[in-house]
Design a protein around this motif. Structure first.
Motif, short mmCIF file in Angstrom:
data_model
loop_
_atom_site.label_atom_id
_atom_site.label_comp_id
_atom_site.label_asym_id
_atom_site.label_seq_id
_atom_site.Cartn_x
_atom_site.Cartn_y
_atom_site.Cartn_z
N ARG A 141 0.84 -1.20 0.00
CA ARG A 141 0.00 0.00 0.00
C ARG A 141 0.88 1.25 0.00
NH1 ARG A 141 -4.79 1.33 4.35
NH2 ARG A 141 -5.51 3.20 3.30
N GLY A 142 0.56 2.20 -0.89
CA GLY A 142 1.39 3.40 -1.03
C GLY A 142 0.83 4.62 -0.33
N PHE A 143 1.76 5.45 0.15
CA PHE A 143 1.43 6.70 0.82
C PHE A 143 2.37 7.79 0.34
CE2 PHE A 143 0.30 3.24 3.63
CZ PHE A 143 -0.99 3.58 4.03
N VAL A 144 1.87 9.00 0.23
CA VAL A 144 2.70 10.15 -0.12
C VAL A 144 2.62 11.14 1.04
CG1 VAL A 144 3.11 12.03 -1.75
CG2 VAL A 144 2.22 9.83 -2.59
N LEU A 145 3.77 11.45 1.61
CA LEU A 145 3.88 12.53 2.58
C LEU A 145 4.33 13.74 1.79
CD1 LEU A 145 5.71 10.74 5.53
CD2 LEU A 145 3.30 11.32 5.38
N HIS A 146 3.70 14.89 2.01
CA HIS A 146 3.99 16.04 1.15
C HIS A 146 3.77 17.36 1.87
CE1 HIS A 146 -0.39 16.60 0.57
NE2 HIS A 146 -0.43 15.27 0.53
N SER A 147 4.30 18.42 1.25
CA SER A 147 4.08 19.77 1.76
C SER A 147 2.59 20.08 1.65
CB SER A 147 4.94 20.77 0.99
OG SER A 147 4.75 20.62 -0.41
N THR A 148 2.14 21.01 2.46
CA THR A 148 0.71 21.30 2.53
C THR A 148 0.24 22.28 1.44
OG1 THR A 148 1.14 22.98 4.21
CG2 THR A 148 0.54 20.76 4.98
N ASP A 149 1.06 22.53 0.44
CA ASP A 149 0.64 23.39 -0.67
C ASP A 149 -0.16 22.61 -1.72
OD1 ASP A 149 2.79 21.89 -1.59
OD2 ASP A 149 3.84 23.57 -2.50
N TRP A 150 -0.42 21.35 -1.47
CA TRP A 150 -1.27 20.53 -2.33
C TRP A 150 -2.29 19.86 -1.45
CZ3 TRP A 150 -3.06 15.62 -3.33
CH2 TRP A 150 -3.57 15.38 -4.61
N GLY A 151 -3.52 19.89 -1.85
CA GLY A 151 -4.56 19.29 -1.02
C GLY A 151 -5.66 18.68 -1.86
N GLY A 152 -5.40 17.56 -2.45
CA GLY A 152 -6.40 16.88 -3.25
C GLY A 152 -7.40 16.13 -2.38
N GLN A 153 -8.33 15.48 -3.04
CA GLN A 153 -9.35 14.72 -2.35
C GLN A 153 -8.72 13.64 -1.49
OE1 GLN A 153 -12.24 13.02 -4.97
NE2 GLN A 153 -13.52 12.28 -3.31
N GLY A 154 -9.14 13.57 -0.23
CA GLY A 154 -8.63 12.56 0.67
C GLY A 154 -7.34 12.93 1.38
N THR A 155 -6.78 14.11 1.11
CA THR A 155 -5.56 14.52 1.79
C THR A 155 -5.86 14.87 3.24
OG1 THR A 155 -4.53 15.36 -0.23
CG2 THR A 155 -3.71 16.26 1.84
N VAL A 156 -5.00 14.41 4.13
CA VAL A 156 -5.14 14.69 5.55
C VAL A 156 -3.93 15.50 5.98
CG1 VAL A 156 -5.25 13.64 7.85
CG2 VAL A 156 -6.36 12.50 5.91
N GLU A 157 -4.15 16.61 6.69
CA GLU A 157 -3.03 17.39 7.21
C GLU A 157 -2.60 16.79 8.54
OE1 GLU A 157 -1.57 21.92 8.14
OE2 GLU A 157 -3.28 21.58 6.82
N ILE A 158 -1.30 16.58 8.69
CA ILE A 158 -0.74 15.96 9.88
C ILE A 158 -0.11 17.04 10.75
CG2 ILE A 158 0.82 14.19 10.77
CD1 ILE A 158 -1.42 13.12 8.92
N ASP A 159 -0.86 17.49 11.74
CA ASP A 159 -0.44 18.45 12.78
C ASP A 159 0.87 19.19 12.57
OD1 ASP A 159 -2.75 17.66 14.09
OD2 ASP A 159 -1.72 16.19 15.33
N GLY A 160 0.95 20.08 11.60
CA GLY A 160 2.11 20.92 11.42
C GLY A 160 3.31 20.25 10.80
#
Length: 186
Positions: free
Chosen positions: A81-100
């Motif tokens: 199963r794949g995951f992308v950790l990324h900067s918060t300048d992208w926020g597509g469907q299903g993106t979750v922001e991880i506390d800072g």
């Protein structure tokens, strides 16, 4: 009674001499931690035998302008199963922001966006995750297993994977060469 310490948004560092060799020198971006358990993505070790372009092609996505970078070993749970950790300048469907710390996405949309050059500024991809049941991580934190560092997004996105463990300790003001491989008992 003390209030529970939840570690979402922190970087979990494996202590030297940790009891589980699969996590030796691990750095885990903690995405969720509450009374029901914990979930994090390993960001300190590479998944051997696969690179980003190969992964995209397996998903029928043209790599386009995406760099052919290494894919990280996110953890032993669901290794396909794949995951992308990324900067918060992208926020597509299903993106979750991880506390800072960062954003977390697991959809094909972010992979297509990266391949097309319209994805987040900073990102890394991992296969698998680290998971703990209710109270399990809390118990491991009481023993010689983990250290919870602050959210150091500059280490996450600005430091090569093989240096993240040492760099995170140093960002905490700790020289990892001085750490003991076991705790004492009174």
């Amino acid at each position: 009674m003390t209030e529970a310490q939840y570690l979402s948004g922190r970087l979990l560092l494996a202590m030297p001499g940790m009891f589980d060799p699969r996590f030796d020198h691990s750095v885990i971006a903690m995405c969720m931690h509450d009374e029901n358990g914990a979930f994090g993505i390993g960001v300190g070790h590479v998944r051997e035998g696969i690179r980003f372009h190969k992964l995209l092609r397996e998903l029928d996505i043209d790599p386009g302008v995406a760099p052919d970078c290494k894919v990280l070993n996110g953890g032993p749970v669901e290794p396909g199963r794949g995951f992308v950790l990324h900067s918060t300048d992208w926020g597509g469907q299903g993106t979750v922001e991880i506390d800072g710390l960062c954003g977390l996405s697991a959809s094909l949309d972010i992979l297509r966006a990266i391949a097309e050059g319209r994805g987040p500024t900073h990102w890394l991809i991992a296969l698998g995750y680290a998971g703990w049941g209710a109270g399990q991580l809390d118990e491991e934190m009481r023993h010689h297993g983990w250290f919870a560092a602050e959210a150091h997004s500059e280490v996450l996105f600005g430091t090569p994977f093989e240096s993240r463990w040492t760099a995170t300790w140093k960002a905490e003001g700790i020289d990892p060469a001085l750490l003991a491989s076991e705790t004492g008992h009174a």
